[in-house]
Design a protein around this motif. Structure first.
Motif, PDB file in Angstrom:
ATOM      1  N   ARG A  63       0.847  -1.193   0.000  1.00 49.57           N
ATOM      2  CA  ARG A  63       0.000   0.000   0.000  1.00 49.57           C
ATOM      3  C   ARG A  63       0.883   1.243   0.000  1.00 49.57           C
ATOM      4  N   ARG A  64       1.192   1.736  -1.158  1.00 54.39           N
ATOM      5  CA  ARG A  64       2.122   2.865  -1.306  1.00 54.39           C
ATOM      6  C   ARG A  64       1.589   4.118  -0.601  1.00 54.39           C
ATOM      7  N   THR A  65       0.277   4.361  -0.677  1.00 54.94           N
ATOM      8  CA  THR A  65      -0.283   5.557  -0.038  1.00 54.94           C
ATOM      9  C   THR A  65      -0.158   5.478   1.487  1.00 54.94           C
ATOM     10  N   TRP A  66      -0.286   4.285   2.055  1.00 56.78           N
ATOM     11  CA  TRP A  66      -0.111   4.124   3.498  1.00 56.78           C
ATOM     12  C   TRP A  66       1.329   4.389   3.898  1.00 56.78           C
ATOM     13  N   ALA A  67       2.250   3.922   3.084  1.00 56.96           N
ATOM     14  CA  ALA A  67       3.666   4.146   3.379  1.00 56.96           C
ATOM     15  C   ALA A  67       3.983   5.638   3.344  1.00 56.96           C
ATOM     16  N   ILE A  68       3.455   6.335   2.341  1.00 57.05           N
ATOM     17  CA  ILE A  68       3.702   7.777   2.240  1.00 57.05           C
ATOM     18  C   ILE A  68       3.111   8.497   3.444  1.00 57.05           C
ATOM     19  N   ALA A  69       1.890   8.146   3.825  1.00 61.68           N
ATOM     20  CA  ALA A  69       1.251   8.777   4.980  1.00 61.68           C
ATOM     21  C   ALA A  69       2.034   8.494   6.262  1.00 61.68           C
ATOM     22  N   TYR A  70       2.504   7.270   6.411  1.00 58.02           N
ATOM     23  CA  TYR A  70       3.278   6.901   7.605  1.00 58.02           C
ATOM     24  C   TYR A  70       4.544   7.732   7.709  1.00 58.02           C
TER      25      TYR A  70
END
Length: 101
Positions: A63-70
Motif C-alpha cells: 500500500r504505497r499511499t499508506w507508506a507515504i502517509a506513515y
C-alpha cells in the motif's frame, strides 16, 4: 518464630521442617520447569515481534499511499521535536548568558 510463617521454602533450624536432599531436588526440578516456561514465553514473544514487523513492512510495500502517509507523520513528529529542542536550547543559552553578566 512468627517471622517465618508464610514462607514455605524455609527449612532447618529453628523450623521443624527438615532440609533434605529430596526437598532440594524437588525445588530444583520446579525451577527447571519455570525456566522452560520462560524460554517458551521469550520464543513466543520473538515470533510475535517478527510476525508483526513483517506485517507492517509488507503493508508498507503493498500500500504505497499508506507508506507515504506513515513517513509523512514520522517526518512531522521529527520536525516538531527538533523545533521544541531548538527553542528550549535557545532559552537555556539566553538564561545562562543573562546569569553570567
Amino acid at each position: 518464630m512468627n517471622i517465618y510463617i508464610g514462607n514455605p521454602h524455609l527449612c532447618g533450624y529453628p523450623l521443624s521442617k527438615n532440609c533434605s536432599a529430596s526437598t532440594i531436588d524437588a525445588e530444583q526440578s520446579v525451577n527447571h520447569e519455570d525456566a522452560d516456561h520462560i524460554a517458551y514465553l521469550y520464543l513466543g514473544m520473538g515470533i510475535g515481534f517478527v510476525t508483526g514487523l513483517w506485517v507492517v513492512f509488507c503493508t508498507m510495500l503493498l500500500r504505497r499511499t499508506w507508506a507515504i502517509a506513515y513517513f509523512q507523520i514520522i517526518d512531522k513528529l521529527y520536525d516538531e521535536a527538533y523545533v521544541r529542542v531548538a527553542i528550549t536550547w535557545a532559552h537555556l543559552m539566553k538564561k545562562t548568558h543573562d546569569d553570567a553578566t
